[in-house]
Design a protein around this motif. Structure first.
Motif, PDB file in Angstrom:
ATOM      1  N   SER A 137       0.823  -1.213   0.000  1.00 26.02           N
ATOM      2  CA  SER A 137       0.000   0.000   0.000  1.00 26.02           C
ATOM      3  C   SER A 137       0.856   1.262   0.000  1.00 26.02           C
ATOM      4  N   GLN A 138       0.662   2.076  -1.060  1.00 23.14           N
ATOM      5  CA  GLN A 138       1.384   3.344  -1.148  1.00 23.14           C
ATOM      6  C   GLN A 138       1.019   4.243   0.034  1.00 23.14           C
ATOM      7  N   LYS A 139      -0.296   4.297   0.294  1.00 24.18           N
ATOM      8  CA  LYS A 139      -0.781   5.181   1.357  1.00 24.18           C
ATOM      9  C   LYS A 139      -0.184   4.767   2.713  1.00 24.18           C
ATOM     10  N   LEU A 140      -0.254   3.451   3.021  1.00 22.98           N
ATOM     11  CA  LEU A 140       0.251   3.004   4.324  1.00 22.98           C
ATOM     12  C   LEU A 140       1.772   3.160   4.419  1.00 22.98           C
ATOM     13  N   SER A 141       2.476   2.972   3.285  1.00 18.05           N
ATOM     14  CA  SER A 141       3.938   3.114   3.375  1.00 18.05           C
ATOM     15  C   SER A 141       4.301   4.563   3.700  1.00 18.05           C
ATOM     16  N   GLU A 142       3.500   5.520   3.205  1.00 18.31           N
ATOM     17  CA  GLU A 142       3.766   6.931   3.546  1.00 18.31           C
ATOM     18  C   GLU A 142       3.534   7.159   5.043  1.00 18.31           C
ATOM     19  N   ILE A 143       2.478   6.540   5.577  1.00 22.07           N
ATOM     20  CA  ILE A 143       2.194   6.702   7.016  1.00 22.07           C
ATOM     21  C   ILE A 143       3.301   6.029   7.845  1.00 22.07           C
ATOM     22  N   GLN A 144       3.749   4.854   7.403  1.00 19.46           N
ATOM     23  CA  GLN A 144       4.846   4.166   8.117  1.00 19.46           C
ATOM     24  C   GLN A 144       6.089   5.050   8.159  1.00 19.46           C
ATOM     25  N   ALA A 145       6.383   5.685   7.010  1.00 17.75           N
ATOM     26  CA  ALA A 145       7.575   6.538   6.945  1.00 17.75           C
ATOM     27  C   ALA A 145       7.442   7.692   7.936  1.00 17.75           C
ATOM     28  N   LEU A 146       6.260   8.291   7.988  1.00 21.55           N
ATOM     29  CA  LEU A 146       6.068   9.406   8.930  1.00 21.55           C
ATOM     30  C   LEU A 146       6.227   8.930  10.370  1.00 21.55           C
ATOM     31  N   THR A 147       5.709   7.726  10.660  1.00 20.65           N
ATOM     32  CA  THR A 147       5.785   7.193  12.028  1.00 20.65           C
ATOM     33  C   THR A 147       7.229   6.950  12.458  1.00 20.65           C
ATOM     34  N   VAL A 148       8.015   6.344  11.601  1.00 18.89           N
ATOM     35  CA  VAL A 148       9.334   5.921  12.075  1.00 18.89           C
ATOM     36  C   VAL A 148      10.488   6.846  11.680  1.00 18.89           C
ATOM     37  N   THR A 149      10.273   7.693  10.654  1.00 13.53           N
ATOM     38  CA  THR A 149      11.371   8.601  10.288  1.00 13.53           C
ATOM     39  C   THR A 149      11.008  10.046  10.627  1.00 13.53           C
ATOM     40  N   GLU A 150       9.736  10.276  10.911  1.00  8.98           N
ATOM     41  CA  GLU A 150       9.212  11.620  11.201  1.00  8.98           C
ATOM     42  C   GLU A 150       9.389  12.561  10.019  1.00  8.98           C
ATOM     43  N   GLU A 151       9.491  12.000   8.833  1.00  6.78           N
ATOM     44  CA  GLU A 151       9.518  12.887   7.677  1.00  6.78           C
ATOM     45  C   GLU A 151       8.903  12.183   6.480  1.00  6.78           C
ATOM     46  N   LYS A 152       8.568  12.990   5.480  1.00  4.26           N
ATOM     47  CA  LYS A 152       8.003  12.410   4.272  1.00  4.26           C
ATOM     48  C   LYS A 152       9.155  11.814   3.473  1.00  4.26           C
ATOM     49  N   VAL A 153       9.052  10.534   3.160  1.00  3.93           N
ATOM     50  CA  VAL A 153      10.136   9.888   2.411  1.00  3.93           C
ATOM     51  C   VAL A 153       9.720   9.838   0.944  1.00  3.93           C
ATOM     52  N   LEU A 154      10.628  10.240   0.066  1.00 10.42           N
ATOM     53  CA  LEU A 154      10.262  10.282  -1.349  1.00 10.42           C
ATOM     54  C   LEU A 154      10.398   8.922  -2.009  1.00 10.42           C
ATOM     55  N   LEU A 155       9.605   8.729  -3.060  1.00  6.54           N
ATOM     56  CA  LEU A 155       9.694   7.481  -3.821  1.00  6.54           C
ATOM     57  C   LEU A 155      11.064   7.399  -4.491  1.00  6.54           C
ATOM     58  N   GLU A 156      11.607   6.192  -4.535  1.00 11.76           N
ATOM     59  CA  GLU A 156      12.899   5.997  -5.199  1.00 11.76           C
ATOM     60  C   GLU A 156      12.707   6.124  -6.707  1.00 11.76           C
ATOM     61  N   ARG A 157      13.660   6.728  -7.372  1.00 12.19           N
ATOM     62  CA  ARG A 157      13.510   6.919  -8.818  1.00 12.19           C
ATOM     63  C   ARG A 157      14.151   5.794  -9.638  1.00 12.19           C
ATOM     64  N   ASN A 158      15.002   5.006  -8.998  1.00 18.98           N
ATOM     65  CA  ASN A 158      15.707   3.952  -9.727  1.00 18.98           C
ATOM     66  C   ASN A 158      14.747   2.819 -10.087  1.00 18.98           C
ATOM     67  N   ALA A 159      14.283   2.811 -11.342  1.00 20.62           N
ATOM     68  CA  ALA A 159      13.253   1.862 -11.766  1.00 20.62           C
ATOM     69  C   ALA A 159      13.752   0.419 -11.673  1.00 20.62           C
ATOM     70  N   GLY A 160      15.068   0.222 -11.730  1.00 24.55           N
ATOM     71  CA  GLY A 160      15.616  -1.134 -11.714  1.00 24.55           C
ATOM     72  C   GLY A 160      15.676  -1.735 -10.312  1.00 24.55           C
ATOM     73  N   SER A 161      15.446  -0.909  -9.281  1.00 22.24           N
ATOM     74  CA  SER A 161      15.604  -1.417  -7.913  1.00 22.24           C
ATOM     75  C   SER A 161      14.257  -1.819  -7.319  1.00 22.24           C
ATOM     76  N   PRO A 162      14.226  -2.953  -6.587  1.00 26.88           N
ATOM     77  CA  PRO A 162      12.959  -3.352  -5.966  1.00 26.88           C
ATOM     78  C   PRO A 162      12.613  -2.503  -4.742  1.00 26.88           C
ATOM     79  N   VAL A 163      13.578  -1.661  -4.298  1.00 31.78           N
ATOM     80  CA  VAL A 163      13.320  -0.778  -3.145  1.00 31.78           C
ATOM     81  C   VAL A 163      12.556   0.440  -3.664  1.00 31.78           C
TER      82      VAL A 163
END
Ligand code: SAH
Length: 441
Positions: free
Chosen positions: A158-184
């Motif tokens: 879930s895109q939405k939940l991953s954004e909430i997880q990032a806010l919970t544990v990093t306290e900041e908005k984490v940007l989507l990775e741009r490297n299309a070849g990476s599974p991260v």
């Protein structure tokens, strides 16, 4: 100071759940909702189009589409957890739950030789609340974990939940990775400086020494449903109701379907649910743990191969007809732990399922509650702690419906006999915390 006092140093987090909420442990099947309560959702339109083009679909296909379709899936674009959502889970109810799991992880890490590094991998982390509580324990016990190189890996669709997880544990908005070849697809650093990565599939998580956590994850994986008939097993399918417009109904397949292969030859029930996706994940976890060590801790409501019809829906903390307004309600089915055990194929040892009440008591929940109560003089917080404890432990609430199950390397039990032994009237206690008493105080 005992480890239970040190974890979070008796710190109280913000008030959590509201206890009028319903957890997902009740049963329901598709009933006869009046047609006016059946809004035509975009998901219903999509499914009707699919069924018209290719015929009735399996319950597994239905669950998969409804929950995780990348565009319209229930999990993909919303926050369904907590008071304002559709259901509530243990970490959302009480901070003590996550703290005890944090202690479990450290205790296993110590018991297995304090590896120089470990990955904490969580499957389906929801809002990241469990992880947040675990990380607080890691920070408080930093002196124990010092020199250990920890990384966090979250498997989340879930895109939405991953954004909430990032806010919970990093306290900041984490940007989507741009490297299309990476599974991260997202990457960040937690408040305490631990690197964290997001993946859509467990297969993509590096195969290193890891502790895997899955809390209320397996119950949302798609199940096939079967019914015994005079002609043998027949799969339950979902079709369009010819009598009521825009309504779905259950039908039985006219002949055998491929998923029937998952039913045991000696099956005695007349209705079964099987979850091949759970089998694939357990095989992957077992393979990884047998090769690199670590452990998997799985917590969910479920049974040991005894229940029959557990497929149900939840919306706004109420049971919901699974075929009505698909995409607006959560769908779930109890986890069959006997199937998970079978799917580990003997590559690792399994422990449990044991009741949540037993696991948390073995982990020292009573001591931890007392520490927090002693530190708090605010009546509302004390009441919240006591209500949370009751919800987690009471046998009529989550205490007996939820189970803990673990996969560990065979060596972890080496030299110990956990079966009944001829000289003993009781099985010897498990060396693994939670399944036996927490030895590390
Ligand atoms: N563990 C959390 C959330 C449980 S809800 C808690 O107990 O509070 C189920 C979680 O699994 C959500 O985060 C959902 O988005 C995720 N999920 C569902 N299906 C998934 C799949 N196939 N792969 C990865 N994550 C999935």
């Amino acid at each position: 100071m005992s480890v239970l006092a040190a974890a979070g140093a008796g710190r109280l987090c913000a008030v959590r759940a509201v206890f009028t909420c319903l957890w997902r442990g009740k049963y329901f099947s598709s009933g006869n909702e009046p047609a006016e309560n059946n809004p035509v959702t975009p998901m219903l339109r999509h499914l009707m189009y699919k069924i018209k083009s290719t015929g009735p679909i399996t319950v597994a296909e239905y669950m998969k589409e409804v929950l995780t379709n990348p565009a319209k899936g229930y999990y993909v674009n919303r926050d369904m957890l907590g008071e304002k959502g559709d259901f509530i889970t243990s970490p959302e109810i009480s901070q003590i739950f996550g703290e005890l799991l944090g202690i479990w992880l450290i205790s296993e890490w110590i018991a297995t030789g304090k590896n120089a590094a470990f990955q904490l991998v969580e499957l389906g982390p929801g809002r990241g609340t469990l992880l947040g509580d675990i990380l607080r324990v890691f920070s408080q016990l930093a002196s124990v974990l010092k020199n250990c190189d920890i990384s966090i890996h979250l498997v989340e669709v879930s895109q939405k939940l991953s954004e909430i997880q990032a806010l919970t544990v990093t306290e900041e908005k984490v940007l989507l990775e741009r490297n299309a070849g990476s599974p991260v697809y997202m990457k960040g650093v937690t408040k305490s400086g631990i690197p964290i990565s997001w993946y859509r599939d467990l297969q993509d998580v590096p195969k290193e020494y890891s502790f895997y956590l899955a809390h209320e994850f397996f119950d949302v994986l798609p199940v096939h449903k079967f019914q015994k008939t005079p002609h043998g097993w027949r799969e339950v399918l979902i079709d369009i109701d010819p009598q009521v417009s825009d309504k779905l109904r259950f039908v039985l397949a006219p002949c055998a379907t491929p998923a029937e292969a998952f039913i045991q030859c000696d099956e005695t029930r007349d209705h079964v649910e099987v979850c091949p996706d759970a089998g694939v994940i357990i095989q992957e976890l077992s393979q990884r743990i047998s090769e690199t060590g670590g452990a998997a801790l799985i917590a969910d409501y479920g049974h040991d191969g005894t229940k029959t019809d557990t497929f149900r829906g939840f919306c706004g903390h109420r049971l919901h007809d699974v075929l009505i307004a698909p995409g607006t309600a959560d769908l779930t089915a109890d986890v069959d732990f006997s199937y998970l055990r079978r799917m580990s194929q003997g590559k690792v040892a399994s422990l449990g399922p044991i009741k949540q009440q037993t696991f948390l008591r073995n982990m020292g929940i009573d001591v931890r509650l007392k520490v927090l109560l002693d530190k708090s003089d605010e009546p509302s917080l004390r009441q919240q702690l006591l209500q949370g404890y009751d919800m987690l432990m009471n046998p009529t609430k989550m205490g007996e419906r939820f189970n803990f199950f673990a996969l560990i390397p065979h060596q972890r039990l080496h030299g110990r006999n956990h079966q009944m032994n001829a000289c003993q009237s009781k099985p010897s206690p498990s060396p693994v915390a939670g399944f036996g008493e927490l030895a590390w105080r």
